[in-house]
Design a protein around this motif. Structure first.
Motif, PDB file in Angstrom:
ATOM      1  N   ASP A  84      62.670  17.564  60.754  1.00  0.00           N
ATOM      2  CA  ASP A  84      63.234  16.546  59.910  1.00  0.00           C
ATOM      3  C   ASP A  84      62.885  17.023  58.201  1.00  0.00           C
ATOM      4  OD1 ASP A  84      63.260  14.623  61.797  1.00  0.00           O
ATOM      5  OD2 ASP A  84      61.006  13.691  61.668  1.00  0.00           O
ATOM      6  N   LEU A  85      63.690  16.426  57.523  1.00  0.00           N
ATOM      7  CA  LEU A  85      63.970  16.878  56.129  1.00  0.00           C
ATOM      8  C   LEU A  85      63.009  15.793  55.260  1.00  0.00           C
ATOM      9  CD1 LEU A  85      67.501  17.990  55.736  1.00  0.00           C
ATOM     10  CD2 LEU A  85      65.407  19.338  56.670  1.00  0.00           C
ATOM     11  N   PHE A  86      62.853  14.542  55.643  1.00  0.00           N
ATOM     12  CA  PHE A  86      62.005  13.605  55.040  1.00  0.00           C
ATOM     13  C   PHE A  86      61.627  12.428  56.199  1.00  0.00           C
ATOM     14  CE2 PHE A  86      62.184   9.793  52.062  1.00  0.00           C
ATOM     15  CZ  PHE A  86      61.600  10.393  51.065  1.00  0.00           C
ATOM     16  N   SER A  87      60.787  11.866  55.513  1.00  0.00           N
ATOM     17  CA  SER A  87      59.777  11.020  56.710  1.00  0.00           C
ATOM     18  C   SER A  87      60.566   9.676  56.799  1.00  0.00           C
ATOM     19  CB  SER A  87      58.316  10.937  55.921  1.00  0.00           C
ATOM     20  OG  SER A  87      58.198  10.446  54.762  1.00  0.00           O
ATOM     21  N   GLN A  88      61.324   9.110  55.849  1.00  0.00           N
ATOM     22  CA  GLN A  88      62.036   7.768  55.995  1.00  0.00           C
ATOM     23  C   GLN A  88      63.049   8.251  56.840  1.00  0.00           C
ATOM     24  OE1 GLN A  88      64.651   5.905  55.463  1.00  0.00           O
ATOM     25  NE2 GLN A  88      63.529   3.954  56.142  1.00  0.00           N
ATOM     26  N   PRO A  89      63.257   7.483  58.236  1.00  0.00           N
ATOM     27  CA  PRO A  89      64.497   7.948  59.056  1.00  0.00           C
ATOM     28  C   PRO A  89      65.995   7.882  58.514  1.00  0.00           C
ATOM     29  CG  PRO A  89      62.758   6.694  60.129  1.00  0.00           C
ATOM     30  CD  PRO A  89      62.470   6.434  58.677  1.00  0.00           C
ATOM     31  N   TRP A  90      66.252   6.796  57.774  1.00  0.00           N
ATOM     32  CA  TRP A  90      67.568   6.641  57.486  1.00  0.00           C
ATOM     33  C   TRP A  90      67.842   7.698  56.506  1.00  0.00           C
ATOM     34  CZ3 TRP A  90      70.450   6.283  53.216  1.00  0.00           C
ATOM     35  CH2 TRP A  90      71.830   5.929  53.364  1.00  0.00           C
ATOM     36  N   PRO A 213      50.265   9.602  56.425  1.00  0.00           N
ATOM     37  CA  PRO A 213      51.532  10.266  56.773  1.00  0.00           C
ATOM     38  C   PRO A 213      52.580  10.383  55.681  1.00  0.00           C
ATOM     39  CG  PRO A 213      51.255   8.039  57.548  1.00  0.00           C
ATOM     40  CD  PRO A 213      49.972   8.486  56.914  1.00  0.00           C
ATOM     41  N   ILE A 214      52.518   9.211  54.635  1.00  0.00           N
ATOM     42  CA  ILE A 214      53.375   9.511  53.467  1.00  0.00           C
ATOM     43  C   ILE A 214      52.529   9.027  52.228  1.00  0.00           C
ATOM     44  CG2 ILE A 214      55.300   8.719  54.622  1.00  0.00           C
ATOM     45  CD1 ILE A 214      54.739   5.723  53.960  1.00  0.00           C
ATOM     46  N   ASN A 215      53.008   8.837  51.051  1.00  0.00           N
ATOM     47  CA  ASN A 215      52.127   8.442  49.882  1.00  0.00           C
ATOM     48  C   ASN A 215      52.097   9.249  48.824  1.00  0.00           C
ATOM     49  OD1 ASN A 215      49.782   5.718  50.493  1.00  0.00           O
ATOM     50  ND2 ASN A 215      51.662   5.786  51.018  1.00  0.00           N
ATOM     51  N   LYS A 216      52.272  10.369  48.808  1.00  0.00           N
ATOM     52  CA  LYS A 216      51.881  11.433  47.564  1.00  0.00           C
ATOM     53  C   LYS A 216      52.753  11.141  46.502  1.00  0.00           C
ATOM     54  CE  LYS A 216      49.168  14.319  50.274  1.00  0.00           C
ATOM     55  NZ  LYS A 216      48.247  13.179  50.733  1.00  0.00           N
ATOM     56  N   MET A 261      69.397   7.560  44.621  1.00  0.00           N
ATOM     57  CA  MET A 261      69.225   6.404  45.380  1.00  0.00           C
ATOM     58  C   MET A 261      67.609   5.992  45.449  1.00  0.00           C
ATOM     59  SD  MET A 261      70.759   7.219  49.063  1.00  0.00           S
ATOM     60  CE  MET A 261      69.869   8.499  49.509  1.00  0.00           C
ATOM     61  N   LEU A 262      67.242   4.736  45.120  1.00  0.00           N
ATOM     62  CA  LEU A 262      65.917   4.419  45.055  1.00  0.00           C
ATOM     63  C   LEU A 262      65.470   4.006  46.337  1.00  0.00           C
ATOM     64  CD1 LEU A 262      63.698   3.945  42.779  1.00  0.00           C
ATOM     65  CD2 LEU A 262      64.262   1.697  42.627  1.00  0.00           C
ATOM     66  N   VAL A 263      64.492   5.091  47.021  1.00  0.00           N
ATOM     67  CA  VAL A 263      64.133   5.007  48.205  1.00  0.00           C
ATOM     68  C   VAL A 263      62.585   4.760  48.067  1.00  0.00           C
ATOM     69  CG1 VAL A 263      63.329   6.247  50.165  1.00  0.00           C
ATOM     70  CG2 VAL A 263      65.605   6.788  49.137  1.00  0.00           C
ATOM     71  N   GLU A 264      62.570   3.309  48.592  1.00  0.00           N
ATOM     72  CA  GLU A 264      61.046   2.795  48.668  1.00  0.00           C
ATOM     73  C   GLU A 264      60.689   2.267  50.046  1.00  0.00           C
ATOM     74  OE1 GLU A 264      60.530   0.088  44.656  1.00  0.00           O
ATOM     75  OE2 GLU A 264      62.384  -0.184  45.630  1.00  0.00           O
ATOM     76  N   ASP A 269      56.758  -0.617  60.478  1.00  0.00           N
ATOM     77  CA  ASP A 269      58.282  -0.391  61.125  1.00  0.00           C
ATOM     78  C   ASP A 269      58.970   0.854  61.182  1.00  0.00           C
ATOM     79  OD1 ASP A 269      57.982  -3.227  61.872  1.00  0.00           O
ATOM     80  OD2 ASP A 269      58.978  -3.894  60.234  1.00  0.00           O
ATOM     81  N   ASN A 270      58.035   2.015  61.345  1.00  0.00           N
ATOM     82  CA  ASN A 270      58.517   3.172  61.370  1.00  0.00           C
ATOM     83  C   ASN A 270      59.242   3.368  59.736  1.00  0.00           C
ATOM     84  OD1 ASN A 270      59.285   5.813  61.960  1.00  0.00           O
ATOM     85  ND2 ASN A 270      61.238   5.408  62.883  1.00  0.00           N
ATOM     86  N   PHE A 271      58.219   3.266  58.909  1.00  0.00           N
ATOM     87  CA  PHE A 271      58.599   3.513  57.299  1.00  0.00           C
ATOM     88  C   PHE A 271      59.961   2.813  57.052  1.00  0.00           C
ATOM     89  CE2 PHE A 271      56.798   7.723  58.856  1.00  0.00           C
ATOM     90  CZ  PHE A 271      55.336   7.695  58.420  1.00  0.00           C
ATOM     91  N   ALA A 272      59.881   1.451  57.277  1.00  0.00           N
ATOM     92  CA  ALA A 272      60.945   0.666  56.848  1.00  0.00           C
ATOM     93  C   ALA A 272      60.899   0.517  55.229  1.00  0.00           C
ATOM     94  CB  ALA A 272      60.749  -0.692  57.304  1.00  0.00           C
ATOM     95  N   PHE A 273      62.242   0.408  54.837  1.00  0.00           N
ATOM     96  CA  PHE A 273      62.353   0.014  53.303  1.00  0.00           C
ATOM     97  C   PHE A 273      61.680  -1.005  52.698  1.00  0.00           C
ATOM     98  CE2 PHE A 273      66.661   2.481  54.285  1.00  0.00           C
ATOM     99  CZ  PHE A 273      66.265   3.701  53.559  1.00  0.00           C
ATOM    100  N   MET A 274      61.101  -0.913  51.689  1.00  0.00           N
ATOM    101  CA  MET A 274      60.495  -2.060  50.942  1.00  0.00           C
ATOM    102  C   MET A 274      61.159  -1.981  49.391  1.00  0.00           C
ATOM    103  SD  MET A 274      56.595  -1.181  51.815  1.00  0.00           S
ATOM    104  CE  MET A 274      55.861  -2.560  50.970  1.00  0.00           C
TER     105      MET A 274
END
Ligand SMILES: Cc1cc2nc3c(=O)[nH]c(=O)nc-3n(C[C@H](O)[C@H](O)[C@H](O)COP(=O)(O)OP(=O)(O)OC[C@H]3O[C@@H](n4cnc5c(N)ncnc54)[C@H](O)[C@@H]3O)c2cc1C
Length: 309
Positions: A84-90, A213-216, A261-264, A269-274
């Protein structure tokens, strides 16, 4: 590799320091002015500060290569230590597709293991997807022993180095460090929801130091602070920690100069957007998000540091 090399021999790293970022830009400008050559963009096999930063470096450089009118004279490779290149699947799928469209050669499961600055050569270790290593710690130990891991050596004219990251030594050398699982030996051992240490209940963690797993991101720190405060006060009063961190993290993903893109997203839910703003779709590249990143985030971060936001 010494971070003093950043700015020399075609080596860049946005992570070394502010001065290092400045020198990285100078190295990119020199590469652009040469009118040709190969650029290698790397990522680290560990969680890193702002997981999007290595991708943003690639996208902004691609914009500059395209702007030069000589894009076809430059080779661009992205060496990813995993699949993978990024943790958020989309976003992961989006970036892969965009790289393919922009003629970036993606090579997966390669991690940068050595660099020869004079020869402008980099060595990558191939870690197959079927790798039995469960943590960076185990992999690094095997790498030091040089056991059964194939390597490739490749020339470059420019390379962006993303160093492996871990908690500070005084945490790593203490009993507070994770003892098993993916963060073993590298990150603080906390419950990623309550922020309470998994073995020392009177210790709490916040920020990049925690094993998660994410958060930094600074955005995560801002979300974690009230959770830590509430839970710490409760534990001091003999109660269970009531507050939970959602995993909220935010990455203004620059996809080119002038668009982002503002990716939050968070843990669920598998790192769903917020998304925070109803008028900003996390899947849309926009100039508005670019302006927000370019002009508004620095004052916002300073306001957070001063307790004003
Ligand atoms: C290139 C880059 C881009 C980023 N982009 C974004 C972004 O767009 N949005 C976002 O939200 N976040 C972003 N971040 C991430 C953000 O900067 C971090 O998540 C945030 O700074 C974490 O704060 P922290 O206090 O946990 O750790 P840090 O900011 O790393 O602070 C730790 C501090 O501890 C100090 N220290 C180390 N050892 C010792 C010691 N022995 N004694 C005393 N002090 C010590 C260090 O000097 C440092 O000041 C980015 C980071 C980088 C590097």
């Amino acid at each position: 590799m010494s971070s003093e090399l950043v700015g020399q021999h075609g080596i860049g790293s946005v992570y070394a320091s502010i001065d290092g970022a400045f020198r990285t830009n100078q190295v990119i400008e020199k590469w652009l002015a040469s009118g040709q050559g190969k650029g290698i963009f790397t990522a680290a096999p560990t969680p890193v500060k702002c997981a999007g930063a290595p991708l943003k470096m690639t996208f902004t450089t691609l914009s500059r290569l395209e702007e030069s009118g000589r894009r076809e004279h430059f080779d661009v490779e992205y060496m990813s230590p995993g699949t993978d290149l990024f943790s958020q699947p989309w976003v992961n799928e989006f970036v892969k597709q965009r790289f393919d469209e922009q003629a970036v050669k993606r090579r997966h499961n390669y991690r940068l293991s050595a660099i020869d600055p004079q020869a402008k050569q980099a060595e990558f270790t191939f870690v197959g997807p079927e790798s039995e290593f469960t943590s960076h710690h185990e992999l690094r130990e095997a790498e030091f022993r040089r056991e059964g891991l194939p390597t490739v050596i490749t020339d470059y004219d420019f390379i962006h180095v993303v160093p492996p990251m871990s908690a500070h030594d005084f945490i790593k050398n203490s009993a507070l460090i994770a003892q098993d699982g993916p963060f073993r030996g590298e990150w603080l051992d906390v419950d990623i929801y309550t922020m309470q240490h998994n073995r020392y209940p009177d210790v709490f963690g916040i920020g990049d130091v925690i094993g998660a797993p994410i958060n930094k991101t600074a955005a995560s720190v801002k979300a974690q602070a009230p959770v830590v405060e509430e839970n710490l006060l409760a534990v001091m009063q003999g109660k269970l920690p009531p507050a939970r961190h959602t995993g909220y993290t935010s990455c203004p993903m620059i996809t080119g100069i002038g668009k982002a893109m503002l990716v939050e997203f968070g843990y669920e839910d598998n790192f769903a957007f917020m998304p925070s703003f109803p008028f900003i779709d996390p899947k849309d590249e926009s100039w508005v998000t670019w302006v927000m990143k370019d002009r508004m985030l620095q004052p916002a971060y300073y306001a957070v540091l001063e307790g004003q936001a």
